[in-house]
Design a protein around this motif. Structure first.
Motif, PDB file in Angstrom:
ATOM      1  N   GLN A 173       0.724  -1.705   0.187  1.00  0.00           N
ATOM      2  CA  GLN A 173       0.490   0.079   0.203  1.00  0.00           C
ATOM      3  C   GLN A 173       0.982   1.682   0.177  1.00  0.00           C
ATOM      4  OE1 GLN A 173      -3.275  -0.122   3.023  1.00  0.00           O
ATOM      5  NE2 GLN A 173      -3.170   2.516   2.881  1.00  0.00           N
ATOM      6  N   ARG A 175       2.266   4.784   0.450  1.00  0.00           N
ATOM      7  CA  ARG A 175       2.553   5.498   1.594  1.00  0.00           C
ATOM      8  C   ARG A 175       3.040   6.691   1.392  1.00  0.00           C
ATOM      9  NH1 ARG A 175       3.549   0.085   5.810  1.00  0.00           N
ATOM     10  NH2 ARG A 175       5.954   0.908   4.794  1.00  0.00           N
ATOM     11  N   SER A 180      -0.308   7.347  -2.397  1.00  0.00           N
ATOM     12  CA  SER A 180      -0.824   6.897  -1.144  1.00  0.00           C
ATOM     13  C   SER A 180      -2.512   7.541  -0.200  1.00  0.00           C
ATOM     14  CB  SER A 180       0.050   7.776   0.285  1.00  0.00           C
ATOM     15  OG  SER A 180       0.689   9.347  -0.357  1.00  0.00           O
ATOM     16  N   GLY A 183      -4.897   5.176  -0.471  1.00  0.00           N
ATOM     17  CA  GLY A 183      -5.341   3.804   0.503  1.00  0.00           C
ATOM     18  C   GLY A 183      -5.241   2.386   0.079  1.00  0.00           C
ATOM     19  N   GLU A 184      -5.980   1.673   0.792  1.00  0.00           N
ATOM     20  CA  GLU A 184      -5.315   0.678  -0.108  1.00  0.00           C
ATOM     21  C   GLU A 184      -5.826   0.265  -1.412  1.00  0.00           C
ATOM     22  OE1 GLU A 184      -8.177  -1.900   2.848  1.00  0.00           O
ATOM     23  OE2 GLU A 184      -7.003  -1.026   4.242  1.00  0.00           O
ATOM     24  N   ARG A 185      -6.965   1.254  -1.746  1.00  0.00           N
ATOM     25  CA  ARG A 185      -7.184   0.904  -3.675  1.00  0.00           C
ATOM     26  C   ARG A 185      -5.345   1.425  -4.479  1.00  0.00           C
ATOM     27  NH1 ARG A 185     -10.435   5.155  -5.662  1.00  0.00           N
ATOM     28  NH2 ARG A 185      -9.747   6.593  -4.167  1.00  0.00           N
ATOM     29  N   SER A 186      -4.235   1.796  -3.341  1.00  0.00           N
ATOM     30  CA  SER A 186      -2.922   1.035  -4.577  1.00  0.00           C
ATOM     31  C   SER A 186      -2.710   0.226  -4.185  1.00  0.00           C
ATOM     32  CB  SER A 186      -2.088   2.343  -3.273  1.00  0.00           C
ATOM     33  OG  SER A 186      -1.658   2.200  -2.246  1.00  0.00           O
ATOM     34  N   ILE A 187      -2.862  -1.039  -3.476  1.00  0.00           N
ATOM     35  CA  ILE A 187      -2.516  -2.155  -3.301  1.00  0.00           C
ATOM     36  C   ILE A 187      -3.357  -3.330  -5.032  1.00  0.00           C
ATOM     37  CG2 ILE A 187      -2.615  -4.876  -2.433  1.00  0.00           C
ATOM     38  CD1 ILE A 187      -3.163  -3.175  -0.239  1.00  0.00           C
TER      39      ILE A 187
END
Ligand code: ADP
Ligand code: MG
Length: 216
Positions: A173, A175, A180, A183-187
């Motif tokens: 994820q 940061r 960043s 958030g989690e959508r960058s995973i």
């Protein structure tokens, strides 16, 4: 084999070509987790670098690296411009006045580049940035130089581990930087800056392998 001003110019020419070749891919990666300009930003910067390579004489590797730094700072923009600019500037300063770089000189330059990016961007490992490619590259380069590898092999080791580092950003994820904000959508996406770093080092390694073959 050592690296002089001419082979540094050859290396940067290879980087210009690689960035042009991968411009669309870098932009696509940045579209997934950023604003879709990383390929364009890098291509604009290295096109400006190419123009200066064609019109300037360089006495040392450091002089080439310094020109790249100032050109990237004034043309790339975004987060990556100042970060890559700092990387090349710190690398240049670290090997200032040396007419040729041996394997240890390359390690010194790479380490300074990475330290500069960290100082400027404050990213830690696994923040999903170019540091995730640079730090494994530095570690691999240092290990290669310690066992006596030459410049070309040191750069190859750096490029190989930068590529692994870039691939490894996919599950992280973000940061730091624009990604960043997701958030989690960058995973699940590969970081564009780590990817461009891996391409850049691969181009330097290819160019060094080419000049090693020519001089043998
Ligand atoms: P921008 O995000 O301003 O559009 P780019 O798209 O050219 O700039 O570059 C994005 C890349 O910059 C990211 O993929 C990441 O690798 C890198 N980056 C962003 N912030 C940082 C930071 N603080 N430290 C290191 N690298 C960063
Ligand atoms: Mg961007």
């Amino acid at each position: 084999m050592t690296c002089d001003a001419a082979s540094t110019v050859a290396g940067i020419r290879a980087v210009v070509a690689t960035i042009a070749e991968h411009k669309v891919e870098l932009t696509r990666l940045d579209r997934d987790i950023g604003d879709g300009d990383h390929g364009e930003n890098m291509a604009r910067g290295f096109t400006a670098v190419l123009a200066k390579l064609d019109t300037t004489e360089f006495d040392t590797p450091a002089a080439v690296l310094k020109m790249v730094a100032s050109t990237l700072i004034s043309t790339v923009g975004g987060a990556a411009g100042p970060l890559y600019g700092t990387a090349f500037l710190r690398a240049s300063t670290a090997v200032k006045d040396q007419p040729t770089l041996d394997a240890q000189g390359v390690v010194t330059a790479l380490t300074a580049a990475r330290d500069g990016v960290v100082a400027r961007g404050k990213a830690e490992l696994e923040d999903k940035t170019m540091v995730d490619a640079l730090t494994p590259a530095v570690n691999a380069a240092r290990a290669a130089a310690e066992v006596g590898d030459d410049v070309a092999a040191v750069l190859r080791a750096a490029a190989t581990d930068a590529n692994l580092g870039a691939e490894a950003t996919i599950p992280f994820q973000a940061r730091k930087g624009r990604a960043s904000y997701l958030g989690e959508r960058s995973i699940g996406h590969k970081d564009p800056g780590a990817t461009s770093t891996a391409y850049l080092l691969a181009a330097l390694a290819d160019a060094a392998a080419g000049s090693a073959a020519e001089s043998s």
